[in-house]
Scaffold this motif. Structure first.
Motif, PDB file in Angstrom:
ATOM      1  N   VAL A  74       0.854  -1.183   0.000  1.00 10.26           N
ATOM      2  CA  VAL A  74       0.000   0.000   0.000  1.00 10.26           C
ATOM      3  C   VAL A  74       0.895   1.240   0.000  1.00 10.26           C
ATOM      4  O   VAL A  74       1.878   1.293   0.743  1.00 10.26           O
ATOM      5  CB  VAL A  74      -0.908  -0.005   1.262  1.00 10.26           C
ATOM      6  N   PRO A  75       0.588   2.247  -0.827  1.00  8.60           N
ATOM      7  CA  PRO A  75       1.381   3.473  -0.766  1.00  8.60           C
ATOM      8  C   PRO A  75       1.224   4.115   0.614  1.00  8.60           C
ATOM      9  O   PRO A  75       0.117   4.143   1.158  1.00  8.60           O
ATOM     10  CB  PRO A  75       0.793   4.353  -1.872  1.00  8.60           C
ATOM     11  N   TYR A  76       2.304   4.608   1.183  1.00 13.17           N
ATOM     12  CA  TYR A  76       2.267   5.054   2.574  1.00 13.17           C
ATOM     13  C   TYR A  76       3.130   6.283   2.792  1.00 13.17           C
ATOM     14  O   TYR A  76       4.011   6.610   1.999  1.00 13.17           O
ATOM     15  CB  TYR A  76       2.749   3.941   3.503  1.00 13.17           C
ATOM     16  N   THR A  77       2.885   6.933   3.910  1.00 13.05           N
ATOM     17  CA  THR A  77       3.778   7.919   4.496  1.00 13.05           C
ATOM     18  C   THR A  77       3.767   7.664   5.992  1.00 13.05           C
ATOM     19  O   THR A  77       2.699   7.611   6.607  1.00 13.05           O
ATOM     20  CB  THR A  77       3.316   9.365   4.214  1.00 13.05           C
ATOM     21  N   LEU A  78       4.935   7.485   6.578  1.00 14.02           N
ATOM     22  CA  LEU A  78       5.071   7.293   8.017  1.00 14.02           C
ATOM     23  C   LEU A  78       5.625   8.583   8.602  1.00 14.02           C
ATOM     24  O   LEU A  78       6.812   8.859   8.471  1.00 14.02           O
ATOM     25  CB  LEU A  78       5.992   6.109   8.321  1.00 14.02           C
ATOM     26  N   VAL A  79       4.765   9.388   9.189  1.00 12.03           N
ATOM     27  CA  VAL A  79       5.160  10.671   9.765  1.00 12.03           C
ATOM     28  C   VAL A  79       5.672  10.416  11.166  1.00 12.03           C
ATOM     29  O   VAL A  79       4.970   9.825  11.998  1.00 12.03           O
ATOM     30  CB  VAL A  79       3.964  11.653   9.792  1.00 12.03           C
ATOM     31  N   ARG A  80       6.906  10.862  11.431  1.00 15.32           N
ATOM     32  CA  ARG A  80       7.551  10.580  12.718  1.00 15.32           C
ATOM     33  C   ARG A  80       7.810  11.881  13.479  1.00 15.32           C
ATOM     34  O   ARG A  80       8.895  12.449  13.409  1.00 15.32           O
ATOM     35  CB  ARG A  80       8.851   9.826  12.503  1.00 15.32           C
ATOM     36  N   PRO A  81       6.797  12.349  14.237  1.00 16.37           N
ATOM     37  CA  PRO A  81       6.992  13.586  14.995  1.00 16.37           C
ATOM     38  C   PRO A  81       7.831  13.368  16.245  1.00 16.37           C
ATOM     39  O   PRO A  81       7.861  12.277  16.808  1.00 16.37           O
ATOM     40  CB  PRO A  81       5.566  13.993  15.372  1.00 16.37           C
ATOM     41  N   ALA A  82       8.491  14.455  16.676  1.00 13.73           N
ATOM     42  CA  ALA A  82       9.173  14.470  17.967  1.00 13.73           C
ATOM     43  C   ALA A  82       8.099  14.476  19.060  1.00 13.73           C
ATOM     44  O   ALA A  82       6.908  14.303  18.767  1.00 13.73           O
ATOM     45  CB  ALA A  82      10.061  15.706  18.061  1.00 13.73           C
ATOM     46  N   TRP A  83       8.490  14.683  20.314  1.00 11.92           N
ATOM     47  CA  TRP A  83       7.545  14.691  21.435  1.00 11.92           C
ATOM     48  C   TRP A  83       6.443  15.697  21.142  1.00 11.92           C
ATOM     49  O   TRP A  83       6.703  16.861  20.871  1.00 11.92           O
ATOM     50  CB  TRP A  83       8.284  15.073  22.717  1.00 11.92           C
ATOM     51  N   LEU A  84       5.190  15.228  21.191  1.00 10.23           N
ATOM     52  CA  LEU A  84       4.047  16.065  20.813  1.00 10.23           C
ATOM     53  C   LEU A  84       3.635  17.011  21.934  1.00 10.23           C
ATOM     54  O   LEU A  84       3.545  16.612  23.094  1.00 10.23           O
ATOM     55  CB  LEU A  84       2.855  15.181  20.428  1.00 10.23           C
ATOM     56  N   THR A  85       3.380  18.263  21.536  1.00  9.14           N
ATOM     57  CA  THR A  85       2.891  19.275  22.478  1.00  9.14           C
ATOM     58  C   THR A  85       1.525  19.766  21.997  1.00  9.14           C
ATOM     59  O   THR A  85       1.081  19.410  20.907  1.00  9.14           O
ATOM     60  CB  THR A  85       3.861  20.470  22.567  1.00  9.14           C
ATOM     61  N   ASN A  86       0.897  20.611  22.794  1.00  7.96           N
ATOM     62  CA  ASN A  86      -0.415  21.147  22.448  1.00  7.96           C
ATOM     63  C   ASN A  86      -0.345  22.577  21.928  1.00  7.96           C
ATOM     64  O   ASN A  86      -1.293  23.335  22.055  1.00  7.96           O
ATOM     65  CB  ASN A  86      -1.342  21.088  23.669  1.00  7.96           C
ATOM     66  N   GLY A  87       0.765  22.963  21.343  1.00 13.06           N
ATOM     67  CA  GLY A  87       0.943  24.333  20.863  1.00 13.06           C
ATOM     68  C   GLY A  87       0.158  24.654  19.602  1.00 13.06           C
ATOM     69  O   GLY A  87      -0.488  23.804  18.997  1.00 13.06           O
ATOM     70  N   ASP A  88       0.255  25.901  19.216  1.00 13.52           N
ATOM     71  CA  ASP A  88      -0.419  26.408  18.022  1.00 13.52           C
ATOM     72  C   ASP A  88       0.320  26.005  16.748  1.00 13.52           C
ATOM     73  O   ASP A  88       1.456  25.527  16.798  1.00 13.52           O
ATOM     74  CB  ASP A  88      -0.483  27.943  18.072  1.00 13.52           C
ATOM     75  N   VAL A  89      -0.315  26.275  15.618  1.00 12.92           N
ATOM     76  CA  VAL A  89       0.341  26.109  14.328  1.00 12.92           C
ATOM     77  C   VAL A  89       1.364  27.232  14.188  1.00 12.92           C
ATOM     78  O   VAL A  89       1.016  28.406  14.302  1.00 12.92           O
ATOM     79  CB  VAL A  89      -0.667  26.176  13.160  1.00 12.92           C
ATOM     80  N   THR A  90       2.626  26.883  13.962  1.00 12.17           N
ATOM     81  CA  THR A  90       3.674  27.887  13.780  1.00 12.17           C
ATOM     82  C   THR A  90       4.257  27.849  12.370  1.00 12.17           C
ATOM     83  O   THR A  90       4.844  28.817  11.928  1.00 12.17           O
ATOM     84  CB  THR A  90       4.835  27.664  14.770  1.00 12.17           C
ATOM     85  N   LYS A  91       4.143  26.705  11.724  1.00  6.56           N
ATOM     86  CA  LYS A  91       4.734  26.470  10.402  1.00  6.56           C
ATOM     87  C   LYS A  91       6.256  26.611  10.426  1.00  6.56           C
ATOM     88  O   LYS A  91       6.884  26.806   9.394  1.00  6.56           O
ATOM     89  CB  LYS A  91       4.133  27.399   9.352  1.00  6.56           C
ATOM     90  N   THR A  92       6.873  26.494  11.603  1.00  4.24           N
ATOM     91  CA  THR A  92       8.329  26.622  11.721  1.00  4.24           C
ATOM     92  C   THR A  92       9.017  25.276  11.910  1.00  4.24           C
ATOM     93  O   THR A  92      10.206  25.224  12.191  1.00  4.24           O
ATOM     94  CB  THR A  92       8.704  27.531  12.914  1.00  4.24           C
ATOM     95  N   TYR A  93       8.264  24.207  11.730  1.00  2.71           N
ATOM     96  CA  TYR A  93       8.830  22.870  11.885  1.00  2.71           C
ATOM     97  C   TYR A  93       9.773  22.551  10.731  1.00  2.71           C
ATOM     98  O   TYR A  93       9.739  23.181   9.674  1.00  2.71           O
ATOM     99  CB  TYR A  93       7.719  21.822  11.958  1.00  2.71           C
ATOM    100  N   ARG A  94      10.613  21.547  10.976  1.00  5.42           N
ATOM    101  CA  ARG A  94      11.480  21.002   9.926  1.00  5.42           C
ATOM    102  C   ARG A  94      11.037  19.565   9.692  1.00  5.42           C
ATOM    103  O   ARG A  94      10.659  18.867  10.629  1.00  5.42           O
ATOM    104  CB  ARG A  94      12.945  21.006  10.379  1.00  5.42           C
TER     105      ARG A  94
END
Length: 164
Positions: A106-126
């Protein structure tokens, strides 16, 4: 619906072109994960349903996993012992789900975030292969998934890490 109920999962993904799965154990403070294994069970239901009903035209599967699954290359050195000590069991379930997805065809994407927080959208992620960082907000992960995984096809059959 209930991710542990195959019929509920079948109804939820019926006719979908893309399935986003963001199941996972939640931490009860720093003690014990609750609902461990739900992501593995949910993914197995999704893959079984796709195999049974849509093997010729499978939906793309996007799974929210975690940094440190399978390897610690995307985890900062300072927190690697914490990941090994506290997250080895829940990461084992995520790793088995990832392996099943990769082996499914199956075509996939495995998104691997660092420790998740409850912050706002910043769009400053890498985001990228092996990106290291300590945290990222759930809202920024959602932004990444929508804008770079759903609306774009840049990360098909890839496992990007995401962090600040």
């Amino acid at each position: 619906g209930d991710a542990l109920n195959k019929n509920d999962v079948a109804k939820a993904i019926n006719g979908a072109d893309i399935v986003v799965c963001s199941l996972g154990a939640k931490m009860d403070g720093f003690s014990k994960p609750v609902d461990m294994g739900v992501e593995e069970a949910g993914i197995m239901h999704i893959l079984d349903i796709v195999k049974e009903t849509r093997a010729d035209t499978p939906p793309r599967l996007i799974m929210v996993s975690s940094t440190g699954v399978g390897t610690h290359n995307d985890v900062p050195w300072l927190v690697r012992p914490l990941y090994s000590l506290l997250l080895s069991a829940p990461h084992g379930h995520k790793a088995r789900a990832e392996i099943a997805i990769k082996n499914s065809g199956v075509p996939y994407t495995l998104v691997r975030p660092a420790w998740l927080t409850n912050g706002d959208v910043t769009k400053t992620y890498r985001a990228g292969d092996g990106v290291r960082g300590y945290t990222v907000s759930r809202n920024d992960v959602a932004h990444f998934i929508l804008n770079e995984c759903v609306l774009e096809t840049k990360w098909v059959n890839a496992s990007p890490s995401i962090a600040y």
